[in-house]
Design an enzyme around this catalytic site. Structure first.
Site, PDB file in Angstrom:
ATOM      1  N   GLU A 123       0.818  -1.212   0.000  1.00  0.00           N
ATOM      2  CA  GLU A 123       0.000   0.000   0.000  1.00  0.00           C
ATOM      3  C   GLU A 123       0.843   1.250   0.000  1.00  0.00           C
ATOM      4  O   GLU A 123       2.046   1.224   0.271  1.00  0.00           O
ATOM      5  CB  GLU A 123      -0.918  -0.021   1.217  1.00  0.00           C
ATOM      6  CG  GLU A 123      -0.174  -0.045   2.529  1.00  0.00           C
ATOM      7  CD  GLU A 123      -1.118  -0.326   3.693  1.00  0.00           C
ATOM      8  OE1 GLU A 123      -1.342  -1.509   3.977  1.00  0.00           O
ATOM      9  OE2 GLU A 123      -1.613   0.633   4.294  1.00  0.00           O
ATOM     10  N   CYS A 154       3.894   8.389  -0.054  1.00  0.00           N
ATOM     11  CA  CYS A 154       4.510   7.533   0.953  1.00  0.00           C
ATOM     12  C   CYS A 154       4.635   6.138   0.349  1.00  0.00           C
ATOM     13  O   CYS A 154       3.629   5.557  -0.068  1.00  0.00           O
ATOM     14  CB  CYS A 154       3.609   7.523   2.191  1.00  0.00           C
ATOM     15  SG  CYS A 154       4.169   6.396   3.463  1.00  0.00           S
ATOM     16  N   CYS A 163       6.850  -6.556   7.270  1.00  0.00           N
ATOM     17  CA  CYS A 163       8.010  -5.999   7.970  1.00  0.00           C
ATOM     18  C   CYS A 163       8.378  -6.959   9.094  1.00  0.00           C
ATOM     19  O   CYS A 163       7.507  -7.610   9.664  1.00  0.00           O
ATOM     20  CB  CYS A 163       7.638  -4.641   8.574  1.00  0.00           C
ATOM     21  SG  CYS A 163       9.010  -3.778   9.374  1.00  0.00           S
ATOM     22  N   CYS A 210       7.117  -3.662  15.590  1.00  0.00           N
ATOM     23  CA  CYS A 210       6.856  -2.600  16.577  1.00  0.00           C
ATOM     24  C   CYS A 210       5.458  -2.816  17.166  1.00  0.00           C
ATOM     25  O   CYS A 210       4.532  -3.223  16.465  1.00  0.00           O
ATOM     26  CB  CYS A 210       6.963  -1.223  15.927  1.00  0.00           C
ATOM     27  SG  CYS A 210       8.627  -0.874  15.319  1.00  0.00           S
ATOM     28  N   CYS A 249       2.381  -0.989  15.375  1.00  0.00           N
ATOM     29  CA  CYS A 249       2.336  -0.835  13.918  1.00  0.00           C
ATOM     30  C   CYS A 249       1.641  -2.015  13.255  1.00  0.00           C
ATOM     31  O   CYS A 249       1.850  -3.171  13.631  1.00  0.00           O
ATOM     32  CB  CYS A 249       3.761  -0.702  13.396  1.00  0.00           C
ATOM     33  SG  CYS A 249       3.853  -0.493  11.618  1.00  0.00           S
ATOM     34  N   GLY A 295       7.443  -1.632   5.868  1.00  0.00           N
ATOM     35  CA  GLY A 295       8.807  -2.102   5.677  1.00  0.00           C
ATOM     36  C   GLY A 295       9.828  -1.194   6.320  1.00  0.00           C
ATOM     37  O   GLY A 295       9.554  -0.035   6.639  1.00  0.00           O
ATOM     38  N   GLU A 296      11.016  -1.748   6.539  1.00  0.00           N
ATOM     39  CA  GLU A 296      12.137  -0.991   7.093  1.00  0.00           C
ATOM     40  C   GLU A 296      13.157  -0.809   5.960  1.00  0.00           C
ATOM     41  O   GLU A 296      13.791  -1.780   5.540  1.00  0.00           O
ATOM     42  CB  GLU A 296      12.728  -1.754   8.291  1.00  0.00           C
ATOM     43  CG  GLU A 296      14.093  -1.283   8.749  1.00  0.00           C
ATOM     44  CD  GLU A 296      14.190   0.224   8.998  1.00  0.00           C
ATOM     45  OE1 GLU A 296      13.275   0.821   9.584  1.00  0.00           O
ATOM     46  OE2 GLU A 296      15.209   0.804   8.581  1.00  0.00           O
ATOM     47  N   SER A 333      12.759   7.076   6.482  1.00  0.00           N
ATOM     48  CA  SER A 333      12.528   6.885   7.909  1.00  0.00           C
ATOM     49  C   SER A 333      13.017   5.500   8.321  1.00  0.00           C
ATOM     50  O   SER A 333      12.709   4.505   7.680  1.00  0.00           O
ATOM     51  CB  SER A 333      11.030   7.016   8.192  1.00  0.00           C
ATOM     52  OG  SER A 333      10.786   6.832   9.564  1.00  0.00           O
ATOM     53  N   SER A 379      12.761   7.014  13.820  1.00  0.00           N
ATOM     54  CA  SER A 379      11.581   6.764  14.653  1.00  0.00           C
ATOM     55  C   SER A 379      12.057   6.555  16.076  1.00  0.00           C
ATOM     56  O   SER A 379      12.646   5.529  16.398  1.00  0.00           O
ATOM     57  CB  SER A 379      10.850   5.511  14.147  1.00  0.00           C
ATOM     58  OG  SER A 379      10.393   5.757  12.841  1.00  0.00           O
ATOM     59  N   LEU A 380      11.822   7.555  16.919  1.00  0.00           N
ATOM     60  CA  LEU A 380      12.343   7.494  18.277  1.00  0.00           C
ATOM     61  C   LEU A 380      11.269   6.984  19.240  1.00  0.00           C
ATOM     62  O   LEU A 380      11.435   5.959  19.881  1.00  0.00           O
ATOM     63  CB  LEU A 380      12.858   8.890  18.685  1.00  0.00           C
ATOM     64  CG  LEU A 380      13.687   8.964  19.954  1.00  0.00           C
ATOM     65  CD1 LEU A 380      14.900   8.058  19.881  1.00  0.00           C
ATOM     66  CD2 LEU A 380      14.127  10.404  20.229  1.00  0.00           C
ATOM     67  N   HIS A 381      10.182   7.719  19.357  1.00  0.00           N
ATOM     68  CA  HIS A 381       8.987   7.317  20.115  1.00  0.00           C
ATOM     69  C   HIS A 381       9.153   7.231  21.636  1.00  0.00           C
ATOM     70  O   HIS A 381       8.151   7.131  22.346  1.00  0.00           O
ATOM     71  CB  HIS A 381       8.383   6.006  19.594  1.00  0.00           C
ATOM     72  CG  HIS A 381       8.028   6.025  18.145  1.00  0.00           C
ATOM     73  ND1 HIS A 381       7.454   7.122  17.530  1.00  0.00           N
ATOM     74  CD2 HIS A 381       8.157   5.098  17.171  1.00  0.00           C
ATOM     75  CE1 HIS A 381       7.247   6.844  16.241  1.00  0.00           C
ATOM     76  NE2 HIS A 381       7.674   5.640  16.001  1.00  0.00           N
ATOM     77  N   ASN A 409      -2.068   6.378  15.552  1.00  0.00           N
ATOM     78  CA  ASN A 409      -3.256   5.887  14.859  1.00  0.00           C
ATOM     79  C   ASN A 409      -3.638   4.565  15.491  1.00  0.00           C
ATOM     80  O   ASN A 409      -2.798   3.665  15.612  1.00  0.00           O
ATOM     81  CB  ASN A 409      -2.908   5.617  13.392  1.00  0.00           C
ATOM     82  CG  ASN A 409      -3.243   6.783  12.501  1.00  0.00           C
ATOM     83  OD1 ASN A 409      -4.391   7.233  12.447  1.00  0.00           O
ATOM     84  ND2 ASN A 409      -2.239   7.270  11.802  1.00  0.00           N
ATOM     85  N   CYS A 455       0.354   3.083   8.364  1.00  0.00           N
ATOM     86  CA  CYS A 455       1.125   2.022   7.722  1.00  0.00           C
ATOM     87  C   CYS A 455       0.542   0.633   7.905  1.00  0.00           C
ATOM     88  O   CYS A 455       0.342   0.194   9.021  1.00  0.00           O
ATOM     89  CB  CYS A 455       2.501   1.909   8.363  1.00  0.00           C
ATOM     90  SG  CYS A 455       3.409   3.388   8.352  1.00  0.00           S
TER      91      CYS A 455
HETATM   92  N1  SAH Z   1      10.377   1.260   9.245  1.00  0.00           N
HETATM   93  C1  SAH Z   1      10.521   2.673   9.155  1.00  0.00           C
HETATM   94  C2  SAH Z   1       9.526   3.359   8.251  1.00  0.00           C
HETATM   95  C3  SAH Z   1       8.076   2.933   8.284  1.00  0.00           C
HETATM   96  S1  SAH Z   1       6.973   3.501   9.498  1.00  0.00           S
HETATM   97  C4  SAH Z   1      10.509   3.286  10.533  1.00  0.00           C
HETATM   98  O1  SAH Z   1      10.337   2.567  11.498  1.00  0.00           O
HETATM   99  O2  SAH Z   1      10.747   4.484  10.647  1.00  0.00           O
HETATM  100  C5  SAH Z   1       6.786   5.238   9.382  1.00  0.00           C
HETATM  101  C6  SAH Z   1       6.490   5.865  10.733  1.00  0.00           C
HETATM  102  O3  SAH Z   1       5.153   5.577  11.189  1.00  0.00           O
HETATM  103  C7  SAH Z   1       7.416   5.378  11.823  1.00  0.00           C
HETATM  104  O4  SAH Z   1       7.813   6.459  12.604  1.00  0.00           O
HETATM  105  C8  SAH Z   1       6.520   4.436  12.616  1.00  0.00           C
HETATM  106  O5  SAH Z   1       7.003   4.233  13.909  1.00  0.00           O
HETATM  107  C9  SAH Z   1       5.190   5.158  12.531  1.00  0.00           C
HETATM  108  N2  SAH Z   1       3.992   4.355  12.822  1.00  0.00           N
HETATM  109  C10 SAH Z   1       3.773   3.057  12.577  1.00  0.00           C
HETATM  110  N3  SAH Z   1       2.538   2.690  12.989  1.00  0.00           N
HETATM  111  C11 SAH Z   1       1.968   3.784  13.486  1.00  0.00           C
HETATM  112  C12 SAH Z   1       0.700   4.061  14.080  1.00  0.00           C
HETATM  113  N4  SAH Z   1      -0.201   3.114  14.229  1.00  0.00           N
HETATM  114  N5  SAH Z   1       0.449   5.324  14.483  1.00  0.00           N
HETATM  115  C13 SAH Z   1       1.381   6.302  14.339  1.00  0.00           C
HETATM  116  N6  SAH Z   1       2.582   6.114  13.802  1.00  0.00           N
HETATM  117  C14 SAH Z   1       2.886   4.866  13.385  1.00  0.00           C
END
Ligand code: SAH
Length: 351
Positions: free
Chosen positions: A90, A103, A110, A114, A117, A162-163, A194, A217-219, A293, A336
């Protein structure tokens, strides 16, 4: 699967030489592929040559848009693409004042898993080839009425499923293809990659001379929390991510972006903001804050919008640049992997 879109112009020239053709044919075919033409539709190529290419088993990109959903809120378009082997991926097209951002996905599924995700729900199926990632851009550009001369896709973010650094070689080749002068010629400045923080691959990337925007992606600024949210943190912890970002800035002088998705009770407290400020201080970066999300299978809840703004103002007071990103296309499964996961689940119930 053999894809013309996987070939660089010089690889295509070699193929033409092998076929006994003049090398300018390669440039014609390359432009046709990048403009979104199927092999049969290439009107400036002789039928004999087209037959030869088809007989060798080639397809243009193999990527087709099979479903699309347009958000009633903000005109965001969500695409479901099929690949040559029947897998689906997608993508999302977001419209901004300065242009359209696509995007793209870099893998089918993947393996980073996480905790929030949807992309990792069914694990990794396979890597996308360079030409398939490019095929997403080509298909979306054509969908929106663009061609090579007047592009409808002006910006790309590698933030779909994907990463990117887990599919390193294909992603590097994709970046060079999509940037190529004879192709869509999208500037590296308009591309963001990213990563969840695969630092060994990132170190390799530092040597590539591909000056795109880097997003990490820190979080969470805490290893304990980040390891729970992102298993990859057990190998590459918070300080290594921040150090990598700092090194990217030092090398390229480009501002680095940190993604921070706010999850209720996990990473959204005043103490989290204070620690984030401490870790990122004195370093020109942007913290891109988004409210998580909701993904049903994952069950984690996003922080309220009010608390998200409070979090951002704490960061700003602490001297950081931070923005609450608008969450786009929330009515069309914008996050995603959500659409693909739903598609697979629906297929399963049909079977
Ligand atoms: N694998 C890469 C790129 C894909 S995800 C990465 O980890 O950066 C793109 C971004 O969306 C990342 O920051 C990821 O952590 C975030 N993401 C994934 N699922 C999400 C969700 N349900 N709500 C908000 N952000 C999300």
């Amino acid at each position: 699967m053999k894809l013309l879109a996987d070939l660089t112009l010089s690889e295509l020239k070699e193929l033409m030489t092998l076929f006994g053709e003049r090398s300018f044919r390669a440039e014609q075919i390359y432009r046709n592929v990048h403009a979104g033409k199927e092999i049969a539709e290439m009107s400036n190529i002789s039928s004999a040559l087209k037959d030869r290419i088809l007989k060798e088993g080639y397809e243009a990109t193999g990527v087709r848009i099979i479903e699309h959903y347009t958000s009633k809120i903000d005109d965001t378009v969500k695409f479901l693409y099929s690949l040559g082997d029947g897998n689906v991926i997608e993508g999302v097209l977001m419209r901004y004042k300065y242009g359209n951002t696509l995007c793209v996905s870099t893998q089918v599924g993947c393996r980073m898993n996480c905790a929030f995700c949807a992309s990792g729900l069914n694990g990794l199926k396979r890597n996308l080839s360079a030409g398939e990632i490019l095929g997403e851009v080509i298909a979306a550009n054509l969908f929106d009425g663009g061609d090579l001369k007047s592009r409808k896709i002006t910006n790309i973010v590698l933030m779909g499923s994907g990463e990117p650094f887990d599919n390193y070689d294909n992603v590097m080749k994709f970046l060079r293809l999509v940037n190529s002068e004879e192709g869509l010629n999208i500037s590296y400045r308009n591309i963001s990659l990213s990563t969840c923080g695969l630092i060994d691959a990132f170190d390799r990337f530092l040597g590539e001379d591909i000056p795109i925007t880097m997003t990490f992606s820190l979080h969470s600024p805490r290893d304990e929390v980040r390891s729970r949210l992102m298993p990859v943190n057990r190998k590459y912890g918070v300080d290594r991510i921040v150090d990598a970002a700092r090194r990217y800035f030092e090398k390229t002088k480009r501002r680095v972006v940190f993604e921070y998705s706010l999850i209720k009770g996990e990473n959204d407290t005043e103490e989290d903001a204070a620690l984030l400020i401490k870790k990122l201080k004195g370093f020109p970066c942007i913290v891109n804050v988004i409210v998580l999300n909701y993904v049903q299978e994952r069950g984690l809840q996003g922080t309220s919008r009010k608390d998200a703004y409070r979090f951002v103002s704490l960061l700003e007071k602490g001297g950081l640049s931070a923005t609450v990103r608008r969450s786009m296309g929330t009515d069309i499964d914008g996050a995603c992997g959500q659409l693909r996961a739903k598609y697979i689940a629906e297929k399963k119930t049909e079977e």
